[in-house]
Scaffold this motif. Structure first.
Motif, PDB file in Angstrom:
ATOM      1  N   ASN A  20       0.842  -1.189   0.000  1.00 48.95           N
ATOM      2  CA  ASN A  20       0.000   0.000   0.000  1.00 48.95           C
ATOM      3  C   ASN A  20       0.883   1.247   0.000  1.00 48.95           C
ATOM      4  N   PRO A  21       0.620   2.203  -0.908  1.00 42.83           N
ATOM      5  CA  PRO A  21       1.438   3.426  -0.972  1.00 42.83           C
ATOM      6  C   PRO A  21       1.474   4.218   0.330  1.00 42.83           C
ATOM      7  N   LEU A  22       0.475   4.059   1.195  1.00 43.88           N
ATOM      8  CA  LEU A  22       0.474   4.757   2.481  1.00 43.88           C
ATOM      9  C   LEU A  22       1.647   4.332   3.367  1.00 43.88           C
ATOM     10  N   PHE A  23       2.189   3.143   3.106  1.00 48.41           N
ATOM     11  CA  PHE A  23       3.264   2.614   3.934  1.00 48.41           C
ATOM     12  C   PHE A  23       4.599   2.584   3.202  1.00 48.41           C
ATOM     13  N   LYS A  24       4.724   3.391   2.156  1.00 43.23           N
ATOM     14  CA  LYS A  24       5.935   3.370   1.323  1.00 43.23           C
ATOM     15  C   LYS A  24       7.188   3.814   2.073  1.00 43.23           C
ATOM     16  N   ASP A  25       7.027   4.578   3.151  1.00 47.50           N
ATOM     17  CA  ASP A  25       8.191   5.061   3.896  1.00 47.50           C
ATOM     18  C   ASP A  25       8.710   4.049   4.910  1.00 47.50           C
ATOM     19  N   LEU A  26       8.002   2.962   5.095  1.00 48.42           N
ATOM     20  CA  LEU A  26       8.457   1.939   6.037  1.00 48.42           C
ATOM     21  C   LEU A  26       9.512   1.054   5.384  1.00 48.42           C
ATOM     22  N   THR A  27      10.400   0.526   6.193  1.00 46.96           N
ATOM     23  CA  THR A  27      11.422  -0.379   5.692  1.00 46.96           C
ATOM     24  C   THR A  27      10.852  -1.801   5.713  1.00 46.96           C
ATOM     25  N   PRO A  28      10.639  -2.394   4.534  1.00 47.39           N
ATOM     26  CA  PRO A  28      10.022  -3.732   4.487  1.00 47.39           C
ATOM     27  C   PRO A  28      10.763  -4.767   5.334  1.00 47.39           C
ATOM     28  N   ALA A  29      12.090  -4.750   5.322  1.00 42.71           N
ATOM     29  CA  ALA A  29      12.849  -5.742   6.096  1.00 42.71           C
ATOM     30  C   ALA A  29      12.544  -5.626   7.588  1.00 42.71           C
ATOM     31  N   THR A  30      12.399  -4.409   8.076  1.00 42.05           N
ATOM     32  CA  THR A  30      12.088  -4.193   9.494  1.00 42.05           C
ATOM     33  C   THR A  30      10.688  -4.695   9.821  1.00 42.05           C
ATOM     34  N   ILE A  31       9.737  -4.387   8.941  1.00 46.17           N
ATOM     35  CA  ILE A  31       8.350  -4.816   9.170  1.00 46.17           C
ATOM     36  C   ILE A  31       8.242  -6.335   9.111  1.00 46.17           C
ATOM     37  N   ILE A  32       8.903  -6.949   8.146  1.00 50.44           N
ATOM     38  CA  ILE A  32       8.874  -8.419   8.036  1.00 50.44           C
ATOM     39  C   ILE A  32       9.484  -9.043   9.292  1.00 50.44           C
ATOM     40  N   ALA A  33      10.585  -8.459   9.775  1.00 50.03           N
ATOM     41  CA  ALA A  33      11.222  -8.976  10.999  1.00 50.03           C
ATOM     42  C   ALA A  33      10.273  -8.851  12.191  1.00 50.03           C
ATOM     43  N   LYS A  34       9.590  -7.704  12.325  1.00 57.53           N
ATOM     44  CA  LYS A  34       8.631  -7.524  13.422  1.00 57.53           C
ATOM     45  C   LYS A  34       7.442  -8.472  13.272  1.00 57.53           C
ATOM     46  N   SER A  35       7.045  -8.709  12.029  1.00 53.90           N
ATOM     47  CA  SER A  35       5.944  -9.632  11.759  1.00 53.90           C
ATOM     48  C   SER A  35       6.307 -11.048  12.207  1.00 53.90           C
ATOM     49  N   ILE A  36       7.497 -11.477  11.846  1.00 56.06           N
ATOM     50  CA  ILE A  36       7.972 -12.817  12.232  1.00 56.06           C
ATOM     51  C   ILE A  36       8.111 -12.913  13.747  1.00 56.06           C
ATOM     52  N   GLN A  37       8.661 -11.859  14.361  1.00 56.59           N
ATOM     53  CA  GLN A  37       8.835 -11.846  15.817  1.00 56.59           C
ATOM     54  C   GLN A  37       7.474 -11.932  16.517  1.00 56.59           C
ATOM     55  N   THR A  38       6.515 -11.152  16.047  1.00 53.05           N
ATOM     56  CA  THR A  38       5.175 -11.178  16.650  1.00 53.05           C
ATOM     57  C   THR A  38       4.550 -12.559  16.490  1.00 53.05           C
ATOM     58  N   TRP A  39       4.659 -13.127  15.283  1.00 49.60           N
ATOM     59  CA  TRP A  39       4.111 -14.469  15.030  1.00 49.60           C
ATOM     60  C   TRP A  39       4.758 -15.498  15.958  1.00 49.60           C
ATOM     61  N   ASN A  40       6.090 -15.498  16.029  1.00 47.06           N
ATOM     62  CA  ASN A  40       6.801 -16.478  16.858  1.00 47.06           C
ATOM     63  C   ASN A  40       6.476 -16.312  18.337  1.00 47.06           C
ATOM     64  N   ASN A  41       6.385 -15.076  18.817  1.00 49.05           N
ATOM     65  CA  ASN A  41       6.038 -14.830  20.221  1.00 49.05           C
ATOM     66  C   ASN A  41       4.631 -15.348  20.526  1.00 49.05           C
ATOM     67  N   CYS A  42       3.701 -15.079  19.620  1.00 49.98           N
ATOM     68  CA  CYS A  42       2.325 -15.544  19.824  1.00 49.98           C
ATOM     69  C   CYS A  42       2.245 -17.065  19.757  1.00 49.98           C
ATOM     70  N   LEU A  43       2.937 -17.642  18.805  1.00 56.65           N
ATOM     71  CA  LEU A  43       2.932 -19.097  18.666  1.00 56.65           C
ATOM     72  C   LEU A  43       3.495 -19.762  19.931  1.00 56.65           C
ATOM     73  N   ALA A  44       4.596 -19.208  20.461  1.00 50.67           N
ATOM     74  CA  ALA A  44       5.203 -19.760  21.682  1.00 50.67           C
ATOM     75  C   ALA A  44       4.237 -19.610  22.867  1.00 50.67           C
ATOM     76  N   LEU A  45       3.553 -18.491  22.913  1.00 50.58           N
ATOM     77  CA  LEU A  45       2.611 -18.241  24.008  1.00 50.58           C
ATOM     78  C   LEU A  45       1.435 -19.220  23.939  1.00 50.58           C
ATOM     79  N   ILE A  46       0.922 -19.433  22.749  1.00 51.37           N
ATOM     80  CA  ILE A  46      -0.235 -20.325  22.580  1.00 51.37           C
ATOM     81  C   ILE A  46       0.170 -21.779  22.779  1.00 51.37           C
ATOM     82  N   ASP A  47       1.370 -22.129  22.349  1.00 51.49           N
ATOM     83  CA  ASP A  47       1.832 -23.515  22.457  1.00 51.49           C
ATOM     84  C   ASP A  47       2.338 -23.887  23.850  1.00 51.49           C
ATOM     85  N   SER A  48       2.634 -22.866  24.665  1.00 49.55           N
ATOM     86  CA  SER A  48       3.188 -23.176  25.990  1.00 49.55           C
ATOM     87  C   SER A  48       2.095 -23.703  26.906  1.00 49.55           C
TER      88      SER A  48
END
Length: 116
Positions: free
Chosen positions: A83-111
């Motif tokens: 989305n052009p509204l998010f063109k100023d964001l760094t994709p690598a940073t967002i993808i890393a935060k996305s993976i971190q959020t997913w992994n944290n949630c998965l660990a929380l749900i699986d624990s």
């Protein structure tokens, strides 16, 4: 000189088509998996904030995020980055935060829950 212009035009065409195909692919994944209806709005906003801004995600919303599934989660994040509204964001940073959020949630749900 003409071959340089043709080459440049082909590169631009390739990049444009690649971006359009990526958008169509993410949209198709989202549509086929009913991704936009699998998570409530409050939890969607919480997850969005934790990935695209600064914030945390509650245990309840982690459960909804994991219930959404990794395929939907990834497709929604990628579509948002397109989305052009998010063109100023760094994709690598967002993808890393996305993976971190997913992994944290998965660990929380699986624990296992602590015993009473």
């Amino acid at each position: 000189m003409a071959s340089l212009n043709v080459y440049s035009a082909l590169v631009v065409l390739f990049l444009t088509c690649g971006a359009a195909m990526a958008t169509m692919e993410n949209d198709q994944i989202i549509k086929e998996n009913h991704c936009e209806t699998k998570m409530g709005l409050p939890c969607f906003l919480e997850a969005f904030t934790s990935i695209f801004e600064i914030g945390s995600i509650s245990n309840k919303c982690c459960g909804e995020l994991v219930g959404l599934g990794k395929v939907c989660h990834s497709a929604l994040v990628k579509r948002t980055l397109e989305n052009p509204l998010f063109k100023d964001l760094t994709p690598a940073t967002i993808i890393a935060k996305s993976i971190q959020t997913w992994n944290n949630c998965l660990a929380l749900i699986d624990s296992p829950s602590p015993s009473a």
